[in-house]
Design an enzyme around this catalytic site. Structure first.
Site, PDB file in Angstrom:
ATOM      1  CG  ASP A  93      46.972  67.707  19.025  1.00 17.92           C
ATOM      2  OD1 ASP A  93      47.876  67.777  19.619  1.00 17.92           O
ATOM      3  OD2 ASP A  93      46.941  67.900  17.831  1.00 17.92           O
ATOM      4  CG  HIS A  94      47.445  71.625  19.831  1.00 16.66           C
ATOM      5  ND1 HIS A  94      48.697  72.565  19.889  1.00 16.66           N
ATOM      6  CD2 HIS A  94      47.846  70.814  18.698  1.00 16.66           C
ATOM      7  CE1 HIS A  94      49.430  72.469  18.964  1.00 16.66           C
ATOM      8  NE2 HIS A  94      48.913  71.384  18.211  1.00 16.66           N
TER       9      HIS A  94
END
Length: 279
Positions: A81-82
Protein backbone atom coordinates in the site's frame (compact mmCIF):
# COMPACT_ATOMS: atom_id res chain seq x y z
CA UNK A 1 -4.85 -18.92 -1.52
CA UNK A 2 -2.41 -16.24 -2.60
CA UNK A 3 -3.53 -14.41 -5.77
CA UNK A 4 -3.13 -11.06 -7.47
CA UNK A 5 -6.05 -8.64 -7.61
CA UNK A 6 -6.86 -8.71 -11.34
CA UNK A 7 -9.84 -11.05 -11.55
CA UNK A 8 -11.07 -10.36 -8.03
CA UNK A 9 -11.50 -6.63 -8.62
CA UNK A 10 -13.02 -7.09 -12.07
CA UNK A 11 -15.57 -9.45 -10.53
CA UNK A 12 -16.30 -6.94 -7.77
CA UNK A 13 -16.84 -4.20 -10.34
CA UNK A 14 -19.19 -6.44 -12.33
CA UNK A 15 -21.22 -7.63 -9.34
CA UNK A 16 -21.23 -4.23 -7.56
CA UNK A 17 -19.47 -4.93 -4.31
CA UNK A 18 -16.17 -3.94 -2.75
CA UNK A 19 -13.41 -6.03 -1.20
CA UNK A 20 -12.02 -4.78 2.12
CA UNK A 21 -8.34 -3.85 2.04
CA UNK A 22 -7.39 -4.26 5.68
CA UNK A 23 -3.97 -2.82 6.44
CA UNK A 24 -1.99 -5.00 8.83
CA UNK A 25 0.93 -4.05 11.07
CA UNK A 26 1.70 -7.37 12.78
CA UNK A 27 0.90 -11.07 12.79
CA UNK A 28 -2.13 -10.68 15.06
CA UNK A 29 -3.94 -8.15 12.89
CA UNK A 30 -3.18 -10.02 9.65
CA UNK A 31 -4.23 -13.37 11.10
CA UNK A 32 -7.47 -11.89 12.44
CA UNK A 33 -8.42 -10.46 9.03
CA UNK A 34 -7.56 -13.64 7.14
CA UNK A 35 -9.39 -15.89 9.63
CA UNK A 36 -12.57 -13.83 9.30
CA UNK A 37 -12.34 -13.94 5.50
CA UNK A 38 -11.96 -17.73 5.62
CA UNK A 39 -14.96 -18.10 7.94
CA UNK A 40 -17.07 -15.87 5.69
CA UNK A 41 -15.73 -17.56 2.52
CA UNK A 42 -14.97 -14.13 1.10
CA UNK A 43 -11.95 -12.62 -0.65
CA UNK A 44 -9.58 -10.27 1.14
CA UNK A 45 -6.93 -7.75 0.20
CA UNK A 46 -4.19 -7.70 2.82
CA UNK A 47 -2.12 -4.52 2.45
CA UNK A 48 1.09 -3.49 4.14
CA UNK A 49 1.92 0.21 3.80
CA UNK A 50 5.43 1.46 3.13
CA UNK A 51 4.79 4.12 5.80
CA UNK A 52 4.59 1.31 8.39
CA UNK A 53 8.08 -0.04 7.64
CA UNK A 54 9.26 1.12 11.06
CA UNK A 55 6.69 -1.11 12.77
CA UNK A 56 7.65 -4.30 10.96
CA UNK A 57 10.00 -4.78 8.03
CA UNK A 58 8.93 -5.49 4.47
CA UNK A 59 10.52 -8.93 4.80
CA UNK A 60 8.43 -9.70 7.89
CA UNK A 61 5.27 -8.44 6.18
CA UNK A 62 5.96 -10.67 3.17
CA UNK A 63 6.47 -13.75 5.34
CA UNK A 64 3.31 -13.07 7.35
CA UNK A 65 1.16 -12.33 4.31
CA UNK A 66 2.30 -15.26 2.19
CA UNK A 67 2.03 -17.76 5.03
CA UNK A 68 -1.48 -16.69 6.00
CA UNK A 69 -2.74 -16.41 2.42
CA UNK A 70 -1.54 -19.90 1.59
CA UNK A 71 -3.10 -21.34 4.76
CA UNK A 72 -6.69 -20.60 3.68
CA UNK A 73 -8.96 -21.56 0.78
CA UNK A 74 -10.28 -18.07 -0.01
CA UNK A 75 -8.42 -15.67 -2.34
CA UNK A 76 -6.07 -13.32 -0.48
CA UNK A 77 -4.07 -10.57 -2.17
CA UNK A 78 -0.82 -9.51 -0.50
CA UNK A 79 -0.67 -5.84 -1.45
CA UNK A 80 1.92 -3.11 -0.97
CA UNK A 81 0.00 0.00 0.00
CA UNK A 82 1.20 3.51 -0.90
CA UNK A 83 4.51 2.47 -2.37
CA UNK A 84 6.62 5.59 -2.56
CA UNK A 85 9.61 4.65 -4.70
CA UNK A 86 10.65 2.15 -7.34
CA UNK A 87 13.30 0.42 -5.22
CA UNK A 88 10.90 -0.39 -2.39
CA UNK A 89 8.21 -1.55 -4.81
CA UNK A 90 10.68 -3.74 -6.71
CA UNK A 91 11.79 -5.28 -3.43
CA UNK A 92 8.17 -6.06 -2.50
CA UNK A 93 7.67 -7.80 -5.84
CA UNK A 94 10.80 -9.90 -5.34
CA UNK A 95 9.61 -10.85 -1.85
CA UNK A 96 6.32 -12.20 -3.21
CA UNK A 97 3.78 -9.40 -2.94
CA UNK A 98 1.12 -10.08 -5.57
CA UNK A 99 -0.14 -6.51 -5.92
CA UNK A 100 1.53 -3.12 -5.49
CA UNK A 101 0.42 0.47 -5.33
CA UNK A 102 2.53 3.30 -6.64
CA UNK A 103 1.45 6.57 -5.07
CA UNK A 104 2.84 9.44 -7.13
CA UNK A 105 -0.38 11.40 -6.68
CA UNK A 106 1.30 14.52 -5.29
CA UNK A 107 3.57 14.81 -8.31
CA UNK A 108 2.62 16.42 -11.63
CA UNK A 109 0.33 14.49 -13.97
CA UNK A 110 3.22 13.87 -16.36
CA UNK A 111 5.53 12.63 -13.62
CA UNK A 112 2.79 10.42 -12.16
CA UNK A 113 2.33 8.83 -15.58
CA UNK A 114 6.07 8.33 -16.04
CA UNK A 115 6.61 6.67 -12.66
CA UNK A 116 3.45 4.54 -12.87
CA UNK A 117 4.38 3.25 -16.35
CA UNK A 118 7.72 2.06 -15.05
CA UNK A 119 6.13 0.27 -12.08
CA UNK A 120 3.57 -1.38 -14.37
CA UNK A 121 6.32 -2.67 -16.67
CA UNK A 122 8.22 -4.29 -13.81
CA UNK A 123 5.14 -5.64 -12.03
CA UNK A 124 3.42 -7.12 -15.06
CA UNK A 125 6.59 -9.02 -15.95
CA UNK A 126 6.11 -10.79 -12.61
CA UNK A 127 2.32 -11.31 -12.78
CA UNK A 128 1.81 -8.60 -10.16
CA UNK A 129 -1.07 -6.16 -10.44
CA UNK A 130 -0.66 -2.41 -10.04
CA UNK A 131 -2.80 0.26 -8.41
CA UNK A 132 -2.07 3.95 -8.90
CA UNK A 133 -3.65 7.11 -7.53
CA UNK A 134 -4.90 10.08 -9.53
CA UNK A 135 -5.91 13.14 -7.59
CA UNK A 136 -4.80 12.96 -3.98
CA UNK A 137 -6.49 11.45 -0.92
CA UNK A 138 -5.31 13.64 1.95
CA UNK A 139 -4.63 12.73 5.55
CA UNK A 140 -6.33 13.82 8.78
CA UNK A 141 -3.45 12.41 10.82
CA UNK A 142 -0.16 10.60 10.34
CA UNK A 143 -1.40 7.08 11.10
CA UNK A 144 -1.20 6.13 7.41
CA UNK A 145 0.66 9.07 5.94
CA UNK A 146 3.98 10.75 6.61
CA UNK A 147 2.29 14.15 6.87
CA UNK A 148 -1.12 15.79 7.10
CA UNK A 149 -2.26 16.83 3.63
CA UNK A 150 -5.37 18.16 1.93
CA UNK A 151 -7.33 16.08 -0.57
CA UNK A 152 -7.33 17.02 -4.25
CA UNK A 153 -10.24 15.68 -6.29
CA UNK A 154 -9.53 13.43 -9.26
CA UNK A 155 -10.07 15.34 -12.51
CA UNK A 156 -12.33 13.40 -14.88
CA UNK A 157 -10.53 14.85 -17.90
CA UNK A 158 -7.26 13.22 -16.78
CA UNK A 159 -8.56 9.72 -16.11
CA UNK A 160 -8.77 8.23 -19.61
CA UNK A 161 -5.36 9.58 -20.61
CA UNK A 162 -3.77 8.29 -17.40
CA UNK A 163 -5.22 4.79 -17.72
CA UNK A 164 -4.36 4.49 -21.41
CA UNK A 165 -0.79 5.72 -20.95
CA UNK A 166 0.03 3.62 -17.89
CA UNK A 167 -1.94 0.37 -18.45
CA UNK A 168 -2.58 0.34 -14.70
CA UNK A 169 -4.88 -2.40 -13.32
CA UNK A 170 -6.86 -0.31 -10.82
CA UNK A 171 -7.13 3.36 -9.97
CA UNK A 172 -7.51 5.03 -6.59
CA UNK A 173 -9.67 8.13 -6.95
CA UNK A 174 -10.21 11.09 -4.67
CA UNK A 175 -13.86 12.00 -4.10
CA UNK A 176 -13.77 13.51 -0.60
CA UNK A 177 -12.29 10.92 1.75
CA UNK A 178 -9.05 11.28 3.70
CA UNK A 179 -6.81 8.92 5.64
CA UNK A 180 -7.31 8.74 9.39
CA UNK A 181 -10.29 9.54 11.60
CA UNK A 182 -12.69 12.31 10.61
CA UNK A 183 -14.31 14.94 12.74
CA UNK A 184 -17.87 14.35 11.60
CA UNK A 185 -18.86 12.40 8.49
CA UNK A 186 -17.36 13.46 5.14
CA UNK A 187 -19.51 14.49 2.20
CA UNK A 188 -18.48 12.47 -0.81
CA UNK A 189 -18.76 13.60 -4.41
CA UNK A 190 -20.80 10.76 -5.88
CA UNK A 191 -21.35 12.68 -9.11
CA UNK A 192 -17.60 12.66 -9.65
CA UNK A 193 -17.46 8.94 -8.89
CA UNK A 194 -20.23 8.23 -11.39
CA UNK A 195 -18.50 10.26 -14.08
CA UNK A 196 -15.22 8.41 -13.58
CA UNK A 197 -16.85 4.99 -13.36
CA UNK A 198 -18.68 5.58 -16.63
CA UNK A 199 -15.53 6.24 -18.64
CA UNK A 200 -13.16 3.48 -17.47
CA UNK A 201 -13.31 -0.30 -17.54
CA UNK A 202 -10.75 -0.88 -14.79
CA UNK A 203 -11.79 -1.19 -11.12
CA UNK A 204 -11.74 1.89 -8.90
CA UNK A 205 -10.34 2.09 -5.38
CA UNK A 206 -11.28 4.22 -2.37
CA UNK A 207 -8.69 5.14 0.26
CA UNK A 208 -9.54 6.63 3.63
CA UNK A 209 -12.58 4.44 4.24
CA UNK A 210 -12.40 4.55 8.04
CA UNK A 211 -15.14 6.66 9.69
CA UNK A 212 -16.55 7.60 6.29
CA UNK A 213 -20.03 6.37 7.26
CA UNK A 214 -21.69 3.07 6.42
CA UNK A 215 -24.23 4.57 4.00
CA UNK A 216 -21.49 6.39 2.11
CA UNK A 217 -19.40 3.25 1.83
CA UNK A 218 -22.27 1.02 0.73
CA UNK A 219 -23.09 3.54 -1.97
CA UNK A 220 -19.45 3.59 -3.07
CA UNK A 221 -19.33 -0.21 -3.20
CA UNK A 222 -22.41 -0.40 -5.39
CA UNK A 223 -21.44 2.56 -7.60
CA UNK A 224 -18.10 1.49 -9.01
CA UNK A 225 -15.64 1.24 -6.11
CA UNK A 226 -14.24 -2.32 -6.01
CA UNK A 227 -11.68 -2.00 -3.18
CA UNK A 228 -12.00 0.07 0.00
CA UNK A 229 -9.09 0.60 2.38
CA UNK A 230 -9.70 0.40 6.12
CA UNK A 231 -7.09 0.90 8.82
CA UNK A 232 -7.82 3.56 11.45
CA UNK A 233 -11.15 2.00 12.42
CA UNK A 234 -9.31 -1.15 13.51
CA UNK A 235 -6.96 0.83 15.73
CA UNK A 236 -9.82 2.88 17.13
CA UNK A 237 -11.81 -0.24 18.04
CA UNK A 238 -8.72 -1.82 19.59
CA UNK A 239 -7.78 1.11 21.82
CA UNK A 240 -11.38 1.68 22.91
CA UNK A 241 -11.56 -1.98 23.87
CA UNK A 242 -8.38 -1.64 25.93
CA UNK A 243 -9.61 1.54 27.64
CA UNK A 244 -12.92 -0.09 28.55
CA UNK A 245 -11.32 -3.26 29.86
CA UNK A 246 -10.12 -4.12 33.34
CA UNK A 247 -8.09 -7.05 32.00
CA UNK A 248 -4.53 -7.09 33.30
CA UNK A 249 -3.40 -10.27 31.57
CA UNK A 250 -1.42 -9.62 28.38
CA UNK A 251 -2.66 -12.72 26.51
CA UNK A 252 -6.30 -12.00 27.33
CA UNK A 253 -5.84 -8.38 26.32
CA UNK A 254 -4.46 -9.42 22.94
CA UNK A 255 -7.42 -11.74 22.46
CA UNK A 256 -9.84 -8.94 23.27
CA UNK A 257 -8.16 -6.64 20.75
CA UNK A 258 -8.24 -9.32 18.06
CA UNK A 259 -11.91 -10.00 18.76
CA UNK A 260 -12.72 -6.30 18.36
CA UNK A 261 -10.82 -6.12 15.07
CA UNK A 262 -12.73 -9.21 13.88
CA UNK A 263 -16.02 -7.43 14.63
CA UNK A 264 -14.90 -4.46 12.54
CA UNK A 265 -14.01 -6.48 9.46
CA UNK A 266 -17.20 -8.52 9.76
CA UNK A 267 -19.15 -5.28 9.75
CA UNK A 268 -17.33 -3.99 6.69
CA UNK A 269 -17.88 -7.21 4.76
CA UNK A 270 -21.59 -6.48 5.23
CA UNK A 271 -21.33 -2.74 4.50
CA UNK A 272 -19.32 -3.37 1.30
CA UNK A 273 -21.81 -6.02 0.10
CA UNK A 274 -18.89 -8.43 -0.31
CA UNK A 275 -21.29 -11.39 -0.01
CA UNK A 276 -22.19 -10.66 -3.65
CA UNK A 277 -18.95 -12.49 -4.43
CA UNK A 278 -20.75 -15.71 -3.58
CA UNK A 279 -23.70 -15.09 -5.91
Amino acid sequence: MLVNSKELLLNAKKKKYAIPATNFIDLDSARTFVNVAEKRKLPLILPFAQSHRDIISLEEAALIGKYLANSVSVPVVLHLDHGEDLDYISKAIKLGFTSVMIDASQKSFEKNVEITKRVVEIAHENNVTVEAELGHVGANDTSESNEITNSIYTEVSDVISFVEQTNVDSLAVSIGTAHGIYKGTPKLNFDRLEEINNIVDIPLVLHGGSSTGFKNLTRCATSGISKINIYSDFLKAAIESVNESSINDYIQLKKRINDEMAKVINTYFDVFKTDNYLS
